[in-house]
Design a protein around this motif. Structure first.
Motif, PDB file in Angstrom:
ATOM      1  N   SER A  24       0.865  -1.177   0.000  1.00 42.98           N
ATOM      2  CA  SER A  24       0.000   0.000   0.000  1.00 42.98           C
ATOM      3  C   SER A  24       0.902   1.227   0.000  1.00 42.98           C
ATOM      4  CB  SER A  24      -0.920   0.017   1.229  1.00 42.98           C
ATOM      5  OG  SER A  24      -0.204   0.416   2.376  1.00 42.98           O
ATOM      6  N   LEU A  25       0.391   2.320  -0.515  1.00 45.99           N
ATOM      7  CA  LEU A  25       1.166   3.553  -0.551  1.00 45.99           C
ATOM      8  C   LEU A  25       1.490   4.036   0.865  1.00 45.99           C
ATOM      9  CD1 LEU A  25       2.303   5.099  -2.889  1.00 45.99           C
ATOM     10  CD2 LEU A  25       0.307   6.573  -2.851  1.00 45.99           C
ATOM     11  N   THR A  26       0.587   3.821   1.793  1.00 48.70           N
ATOM     12  CA  THR A  26       0.833   4.207   3.186  1.00 48.70           C
ATOM     13  C   THR A  26       1.972   3.383   3.785  1.00 48.70           C
ATOM     14  OG1 THR A  26      -1.457   4.893   3.460  1.00 48.70           O
ATOM     15  CG2 THR A  26      -0.218   4.424   5.472  1.00 48.70           C
ATOM     16  N   GLU A  27       2.006   2.079   3.508  1.00 46.82           N
ATOM     17  CA  GLU A  27       3.100   1.232   4.000  1.00 46.82           C
ATOM     18  C   GLU A  27       4.444   1.725   3.460  1.00 46.82           C
ATOM     19  OE1 GLU A  27       1.161  -3.221   4.361  1.00 46.82           O
ATOM     20  OE2 GLU A  27       1.672  -2.465   2.375  1.00 46.82           O
ATOM     21  N   LEU A  28       4.468   2.014   2.157  1.00 48.72           N
ATOM     22  CA  LEU A  28       5.708   2.502   1.545  1.00 48.72           C
ATOM     23  C   LEU A  28       6.129   3.836   2.143  1.00 48.72           C
ATOM     24  CD1 LEU A  28       5.213   1.658  -2.224  1.00 48.72           C
ATOM     25  CD2 LEU A  28       6.903   0.700  -0.671  1.00 48.72           C
ATOM     26  N   ALA A  29       5.181   4.739   2.313  1.00 52.86           N
ATOM     27  CA  ALA A  29       5.499   6.054   2.881  1.00 52.86           C
ATOM     28  C   ALA A  29       6.072   5.910   4.286  1.00 52.86           C
ATOM     29  CB  ALA A  29       4.258   6.940   2.888  1.00 52.86           C
ATOM     30  N   THR A  30       5.517   5.000   5.054  1.00 52.24           N
ATOM     31  CA  THR A  30       6.004   4.767   6.416  1.00 52.24           C
ATOM     32  C   THR A  30       7.421   4.217   6.392  1.00 52.24           C
ATOM     33  OG1 THR A  30       3.754   4.357   7.186  1.00 52.24           O
ATOM     34  CG2 THR A  30       5.551   3.549   8.586  1.00 52.24           C
ATOM     35  N   ILE A  32       9.695   4.423   4.013  1.00 48.49           N
ATOM     36  CA  ILE A  32      10.650   5.395   3.486  1.00 48.49           C
ATOM     37  C   ILE A  32      10.893   6.511   4.498  1.00 48.49           C
ATOM     38  CG2 ILE A  32      11.043   7.118   1.677  1.00 48.49           C
ATOM     39  CD1 ILE A  32       9.624   5.116  -0.253  1.00 48.49           C
ATOM     40  N   ALA A  33       9.855   6.978   5.155  1.00 48.15           N
ATOM     41  CA  ALA A  33      10.020   8.010   6.182  1.00 48.15           C
ATOM     42  C   ALA A  33      10.916   7.494   7.310  1.00 48.15           C
ATOM     43  CB  ALA A  33       8.668   8.454   6.724  1.00 48.15           C
ATOM     44  N   ALA A  34      10.745   6.248   7.704  1.00 47.87           N
ATOM     45  CA  ALA A  34      11.590   5.662   8.744  1.00 47.87           C
ATOM     46  C   ALA A  34      13.042   5.617   8.278  1.00 47.87           C
ATOM     47  CB  ALA A  34      11.091   4.264   9.102  1.00 47.87           C
ATOM     48  N   TRP A  35      13.258   5.170   7.068  1.00 49.48           N
ATOM     49  CA  TRP A  35      14.612   5.091   6.517  1.00 49.48           C
ATOM     50  C   TRP A  35      15.248   6.475   6.442  1.00 49.48           C
ATOM     51  CZ3 TRP A  35      15.932   6.870   1.437  1.00 49.48           C
ATOM     52  CH2 TRP A  35      17.283   6.688   1.131  1.00 49.48           C
ATOM     53  N   GLU A  36      14.533   7.439   5.904  1.00 49.63           N
ATOM     54  CA  GLU A  36      15.091   8.773   5.732  1.00 49.63           C
ATOM     55  C   GLU A  36      15.379   9.468   7.061  1.00 49.63           C
ATOM     56  OE1 GLU A  36      12.355  10.806   3.136  1.00 49.63           O
ATOM     57  OE2 GLU A  36      13.253   9.902   1.353  1.00 49.63           O
ATOM     58  N   ASN A  37      14.633   9.130   8.094  1.00 53.32           N
ATOM     59  CA  ASN A  37      14.823   9.754   9.400  1.00 53.32           C
ATOM     60  C   ASN A  37      15.609   8.877  10.374  1.00 53.32           C
ATOM     61  OD1 ASN A  37      13.194  12.395   9.366  1.00 53.32           O
ATOM     62  ND2 ASN A  37      11.829  10.912   8.392  1.00 53.32           N
ATOM     63  N   THR A  38      16.053   7.728   9.879  1.00 46.95           N
ATOM     64  CA  THR A  38      16.832   6.773  10.667  1.00 46.95           C
ATOM     65  C   THR A  38      16.148   6.447  11.997  1.00 46.95           C
ATOM     66  OG1 THR A  38      18.759   7.914   9.720  1.00 46.95           O
ATOM     67  CG2 THR A  38      19.198   6.153  11.284  1.00 46.95           C
ATOM     68  N   ILE A  39      14.881   6.068  11.876  1.00 41.37           N
ATOM     69  CA  ILE A  39      14.086   5.693  13.047  1.00 41.37           C
ATOM     70  C   ILE A  39      13.297   4.434  12.725  1.00 41.37           C
ATOM     71  CG2 ILE A  39      13.874   8.037  13.994  1.00 41.37           C
ATOM     72  CD1 ILE A  39      11.101   8.215  12.680  1.00 41.37           C
ATOM     73  N   GLU A  41      10.001   2.155  12.178  1.00 44.10           N
ATOM     74  CA  GLU A  41       8.724   2.505  11.554  1.00 44.10           C
ATOM     75  C   GLU A  41       7.680   2.952  12.564  1.00 44.10           C
ATOM     76  OE1 GLU A  41       7.203  -0.230   8.594  1.00 44.10           O
ATOM     77  OE2 GLU A  41       9.250  -0.754   8.027  1.00 44.10           O
ATOM     78  N   HIS A  42       7.646   2.341  13.729  1.00 45.45           N
ATOM     79  CA  HIS A  42       6.633   2.706  14.718  1.00 45.45           C
ATOM     80  C   HIS A  42       6.845   4.108  15.302  1.00 45.45           C
ATOM     81  CE1 HIS A  42       9.766   1.012  17.374  1.00 45.45           C
ATOM     82  NE2 HIS A  42       9.275   1.848  18.277  1.00 45.45           N
ATOM     83  N   GLU A  43       8.020   4.711  15.053  1.00 40.28           N
ATOM     84  CA  GLU A  43       8.285   6.067  15.536  1.00 40.28           C
ATOM     85  C   GLU A  43       8.029   7.150  14.488  1.00 40.28           C
ATOM     86  OE1 GLU A  43      12.141   6.451  17.339  1.00 40.28           O
ATOM     87  OE2 GLU A  43      11.798   4.744  18.663  1.00 40.28           O
ATOM     88  N   VAL A  44       7.620   6.759  13.301  1.00 46.45           N
ATOM     89  CA  VAL A  44       7.355   7.739  12.242  1.00 46.45           C
ATOM     90  C   VAL A  44       6.134   8.575  12.628  1.00 46.45           C
ATOM     91  CG1 VAL A  44       6.652   8.030   9.827  1.00 46.45           C
ATOM     92  CG2 VAL A  44       8.400   6.333  10.438  1.00 46.45           C
ATOM     93  N   ARG A  45       6.319   9.889  12.600  1.00 45.95           N
ATOM     94  CA  ARG A  45       5.213  10.806  12.891  1.00 45.95           C
ATOM     95  C   ARG A  45       4.335  10.953  11.651  1.00 45.95           C
ATOM     96  NH1 ARG A  45       9.519  14.230  14.064  1.00 45.95           N
ATOM     97  NH2 ARG A  45       8.665  15.604  12.458  1.00 45.95           N
ATOM     98  N   GLU A  46       3.108  11.351  11.867  1.00 43.34           N
ATOM     99  CA  GLU A  46       2.155  11.513  10.768  1.00 43.34           C
ATOM    100  C   GLU A  46       2.651  12.532   9.747  1.00 43.34           C
ATOM    101  OE1 GLU A  46      -0.853  10.733   8.300  1.00 43.34           O
ATOM    102  OE2 GLU A  46      -0.421   9.602  10.116  1.00 43.34           O
ATOM    103  N   ASP A  47       3.242  13.637  10.180  1.00 41.62           N
ATOM    104  CA  ASP A  47       3.729  14.644   9.235  1.00 41.62           C
ATOM    105  C   ASP A  47       4.872  14.106   8.382  1.00 41.62           C
ATOM    106  OD1 ASP A  47       5.335  14.782  11.652  1.00 41.62           O
ATOM    107  OD2 ASP A  47       6.175  16.658  10.899  1.00 41.62           O
ATOM    108  N   GLN A  48       5.723  13.248   8.949  1.00 37.45           N
ATOM    109  CA  GLN A  48       6.805  12.636   8.182  1.00 37.45           C
ATOM    110  C   GLN A  48       6.241  11.686   7.127  1.00 37.45           C
ATOM    111  OE1 GLN A  48       8.708  10.999  11.694  1.00 37.45           O
ATOM    112  NE2 GLN A  48      10.488  12.344  11.426  1.00 37.45           N
TER     113      GLN A  48
END
Length: 116
Positions: A24-30, A32-39, A41-48
Protein backbone atom coordinates in the motif's frame (compact mmCIF):
# COMPACT_ATOMS: atom_id res chain seq x y z
CA UNK A 1 16.72 1.72 -16.24
CA UNK A 2 18.40 4.94 -15.11
CA UNK A 3 15.09 6.79 -15.02
CA UNK A 4 13.56 4.14 -12.79
CA UNK A 5 16.52 3.95 -10.41
CA UNK A 6 17.70 7.56 -10.60
CA UNK A 7 16.06 8.77 -7.38
CA UNK A 8 16.60 7.31 -3.90
CA UNK A 9 12.88 7.03 -3.20
CA UNK A 10 12.30 5.16 -6.44
CA UNK A 11 15.15 2.79 -5.62
CA UNK A 12 13.66 2.21 -2.20
CA UNK A 13 10.30 1.34 -3.78
CA UNK A 14 12.14 -1.15 -5.98
CA UNK A 15 14.01 -2.61 -2.99
CA UNK A 16 10.69 -3.17 -1.25
CA UNK A 17 9.44 -5.00 -4.34
CA UNK A 18 12.27 -7.49 -3.87
CA UNK A 19 10.74 -8.24 -0.48
CA UNK A 20 7.08 -8.37 -1.49
CA UNK A 21 5.34 -7.63 -4.79
CA UNK A 22 2.39 -5.71 -3.32
CA UNK A 23 2.45 -2.67 -1.05
CA UNK A 24 0.00 0.00 0.00
CA UNK A 25 1.17 3.55 -0.55
CA UNK A 26 0.83 4.21 3.19
CA UNK A 27 3.10 1.23 4.00
CA UNK A 28 5.71 2.50 1.54
CA UNK A 29 5.50 6.05 2.88
CA UNK A 30 6.00 4.77 6.42
CA UNK A 31 8.99 2.61 5.46
CA UNK A 32 10.65 5.40 3.49
CA UNK A 33 10.02 8.01 6.18
CA UNK A 34 11.59 5.66 8.74
CA UNK A 35 14.61 5.09 6.52
CA UNK A 36 15.09 8.77 5.73
CA UNK A 37 14.82 9.75 9.40
CA UNK A 38 16.83 6.77 10.67
CA UNK A 39 14.09 5.69 13.05
CA UNK A 40 11.98 2.55 13.48
CA UNK A 41 8.72 2.50 11.55
CA UNK A 42 6.63 2.71 14.72
CA UNK A 43 8.29 6.07 15.54
CA UNK A 44 7.36 7.74 12.24
CA UNK A 45 5.21 10.81 12.89
CA UNK A 46 2.15 11.51 10.77
CA UNK A 47 3.73 14.64 9.23
CA UNK A 48 6.80 12.64 8.18
CA UNK A 49 4.66 9.92 6.63
CA UNK A 50 2.43 12.47 4.89
CA UNK A 51 5.37 14.33 3.34
CA UNK A 52 6.72 11.12 1.84
CA UNK A 53 3.24 9.95 0.81
CA UNK A 54 2.62 13.16 -1.17
CA UNK A 55 5.98 12.83 -2.91
CA UNK A 56 5.32 9.19 -3.79
CA UNK A 57 1.79 9.87 -4.99
CA UNK A 58 2.60 12.89 -7.16
CA UNK A 59 6.09 12.09 -8.44
CA UNK A 60 7.70 8.72 -7.83
CA UNK A 61 4.82 6.28 -8.28
CA UNK A 62 3.67 7.90 -11.56
CA UNK A 63 7.27 7.82 -12.83
CA UNK A 64 7.61 4.10 -12.08
CA UNK A 65 4.18 3.45 -13.60
CA UNK A 66 5.27 5.28 -16.77
CA UNK A 67 8.44 3.18 -16.87
CA UNK A 68 6.38 -0.03 -16.57
CA UNK A 69 8.05 -1.03 -13.30
CA UNK A 70 4.94 -0.88 -11.13
CA UNK A 71 1.19 -0.81 -11.55
CA UNK A 72 -0.88 1.42 -9.28
CA UNK A 73 -4.46 0.70 -8.28
CA UNK A 74 -6.01 4.07 -7.49
CA UNK A 75 -9.00 2.54 -5.67
CA UNK A 76 -6.93 0.54 -3.18
CA UNK A 77 -3.83 2.76 -3.31
CA UNK A 78 -1.75 -0.37 -3.87
CA UNK A 79 1.31 -0.87 -6.02
CA UNK A 80 2.31 -4.16 -7.60
CA UNK A 81 5.02 -5.17 -10.03
CA UNK A 82 4.48 -4.51 -13.75
CA UNK A 83 5.99 -5.79 -16.99
CA UNK A 84 9.46 -4.22 -16.64
CA UNK A 85 9.86 -4.90 -12.92
CA UNK A 86 12.02 -8.01 -13.37
CA UNK A 87 14.55 -6.13 -15.50
CA UNK A 88 14.80 -3.20 -13.10
CA UNK A 89 14.93 -5.42 -10.01
CA UNK A 90 17.68 -7.55 -11.56
CA UNK A 91 19.67 -4.41 -12.35
CA UNK A 92 19.07 -3.11 -8.85
CA UNK A 93 20.41 -6.30 -7.31
CA UNK A 94 23.44 -6.16 -9.60
CA UNK A 95 24.35 -2.51 -9.09
CA UNK A 96 22.57 -1.66 -5.85
CA UNK A 97 25.64 -1.22 -3.72
CA UNK A 98 27.20 1.23 -6.13
CA UNK A 99 24.05 3.36 -6.18
CA UNK A 100 23.51 3.74 -2.47
CA UNK A 101 25.05 1.15 -0.19
CA UNK A 102 23.37 2.54 2.95
CA UNK A 103 19.95 2.32 1.32
CA UNK A 104 20.58 -1.20 0.08
CA UNK A 105 21.83 -2.31 3.49
CA UNK A 106 18.80 -0.80 5.20
CA UNK A 107 16.32 -2.33 2.77
CA UNK A 108 17.94 -5.75 2.88
CA UNK A 109 18.21 -5.77 6.68
CA UNK A 110 14.46 -5.29 6.88
CA UNK A 111 13.98 -8.17 4.46
CA UNK A 112 16.18 -10.38 6.62
CA UNK A 113 14.27 -9.35 9.75
CA UNK A 114 11.00 -10.44 8.13
CA UNK A 115 12.45 -13.82 7.16
CA UNK A 116 13.61 -14.60 10.71
Amino acid sequence: MYEALGHARQRYICYTLLEDTEWSLTELATKIAAWENTIPEHEVREDQREAVYVSLYHAHVPKLVDEGVIAYDEATETITTAEHADQVLAALEGIGGSLDSYQETHARSEMNDRED
